[in-house]
Design a protein around this motif. Structure first.
Motif, PDB file in Angstrom:
ATOM      1  N   SER A 196     -41.705  13.193   3.715  1.00 59.57           N
ATOM      2  CA  SER A 196     -40.465  12.423   3.530  1.00 59.57           C
ATOM      3  C   SER A 196     -40.602  11.354   2.437  1.00 59.57           C
ATOM      4  N   GLU A 197     -41.818  11.073   2.005  1.00 61.96           N
ATOM      5  CA  GLU A 197     -41.996  10.079   0.941  1.00 61.96           C
ATOM      6  C   GLU A 197     -41.821  10.693  -0.446  1.00 61.96           C
ATOM      7  N   ARG A 198     -41.767  12.015  -0.495  1.00 63.91           N
ATOM      8  CA  ARG A 198     -41.625  12.727  -1.762  1.00 63.91           C
ATOM      9  C   ARG A 198     -40.524  12.158  -2.639  1.00 63.91           C
ATOM     10  N   GLU A 199     -39.348  11.939  -1.990  1.00 58.61           N
ATOM     11  CA  GLU A 199     -38.192  11.566  -2.809  1.00 58.61           C
ATOM     12  C   GLU A 199     -38.348  10.218  -3.500  1.00 58.61           C
ATOM     13  N   SER A 200     -39.221   9.365  -2.969  1.00 59.42           N
ATOM     14  CA  SER A 200     -39.394   8.056  -3.615  1.00 59.42           C
ATOM     15  C   SER A 200     -40.521   8.085  -4.655  1.00 59.42           C
ATOM     16  N   VAL A 205     -45.737  12.552 -10.781  1.00 57.95           N
ATOM     17  CA  VAL A 205     -46.649  12.959  -9.702  1.00 57.95           C
ATOM     18  C   VAL A 205     -46.181  14.285  -9.109  1.00 57.95           C
ATOM     19  N   ILE A 206     -44.919  14.322  -8.691  1.00 62.12           N
ATOM     20  CA  ILE A 206     -44.388  15.481  -7.965  1.00 62.12           C
ATOM     21  C   ILE A 206     -44.468  16.766  -8.792  1.00 62.12           C
TER      22      ILE A 206
END
Ligand code: GLN
Length: 284
Positions: A196-200, A205-206
């Motif tokens: 859930s931290e992906r979007e921030s 990085v992603i």
């Protein structure tokens, strides 16, 4: 074109996307890579003429950075604990907070020698290799699940003349009762970022770093800590140290698990950004 002119040109291009101080730092890394120049060399040689070849290489690097690729992957190297480490997209780029973890270990153990150390999920090998360089006559084992990461780690150990025994190993397959090996230090920086931290997180990085080295399901945040914890409870010598890099969001949950395993002197330390980033414990 002179070095001075080129650094100004590149800095301006980078400042369209990055803060000024980051742009300056990137310029230093780029010419460190292309010319083998230190930041001082860059300042002392403003009139050096750049060949078209060097100039176009610099442009190509800047183009890739502006397109979102991490600088360390573009040049294939990251600085960590005073050494240059080869990095490829198969390994996470070593982070400054992980250098702090290495410092904590070195501070606590530098007066001892012949230590046995295990690094779990070694990635680029940055922790294992830095400890091999900083501790006296330590014997270091390091495991990672990814064969391509292990190739990078082995290349780093060879280039930095560090003796580390790398082997392929899955954290999830660590035996809770140990395997007869004994260690003074077990260290791990496993994947700990919640899905859930992906979007921030930054697209740099992603889009480029290996997801397998970063993420865990929200429902199972300690997935990679618990097997290491059980293995450490069985394999650390009396007084041995367990060192985890952690996600601040799961610090208290992990602390309880470490307590339940009978560890003592448990403490959570913050990184330079004042986030709870490290859990340290001692085997009774
Ligand atoms: N500190 C890294 C980051 O924020 C994560 C490292 C890890 O998952 N072990 O990108």
């Amino acid at each position: 074109m002179t070095l001075h002119e080129k650094t100004i040109e590149i800095r301006r291009r980078l400042e369209t996307k990055f803060p000024a101080d980051e742009a300056v730092a990137m310029v230093r890394v780029i010419f460190g890579h292309l010319l083998d120049y230190s930041p001082v060399d860059i300042v002392l040689n403003p009139d050096r003429n750049l060949t078209d070849y060097t100039s176009s290489k610099a442009d190509a690097i800047v183009g890739r950075i502006l397109a979102g690729e991490p600088l360390q992957y573009v040049i294939g190297e990251a600085r960590f604990h005073g050494h240059g480490f080869k990095v490829t997209p198969e390994v996470l780029i070593p982070r400054p907070e992980t250098e702090e973890l290495v410092d904590i270990i070195v501070d606590e153990w530098s007066d001892k020698s012949d230590l046995r150390v295990l690094d779990v999920a070694t990635g680029s090998g940055c922790i294992a290799v830095s400890l091999a360089r900083a501790l006296k006559f330590a014997e270091i084992d390091a495991i990672d699940v990814s064969p391509t990461a292990l190739e990078v780690a082995k290349a780093n150990a060879a280039a930095l003349k560090a003796k580390v025994n790398f082997r392929r190993g899955d954290i999830l397959a660590l035996t809770p009762d140990g395997d007869g090996k004994e260690y003074d230090i077990i260290v791990s920086n496993p994947p700990y970022v919640l899905d859930s931290e992906r979007e921030s997180m930054s697209p740099t990085v992603i889009d480029y770093e290996p997801a397998v080295a970063l993420f865990v399901p929200d429902a199972d945040p300690l997935r990679f800590y618990l097997p290491t914890l059980l293995y450490a409870a069985a394999s650390l010598r009396r007084g041995g140290g367990l060192y985890f890099e952690i996600n601040p969001r799961t610090a208290s949950q992990l602390r309880r698990a470490v307590e339940d395993c009978g560890f003592v002197d448990i403490r959570i330390e913050c990184d330079m950004a004042r986030h709870e980033r490290f859990l340290i414990a001692r085997k009774r």
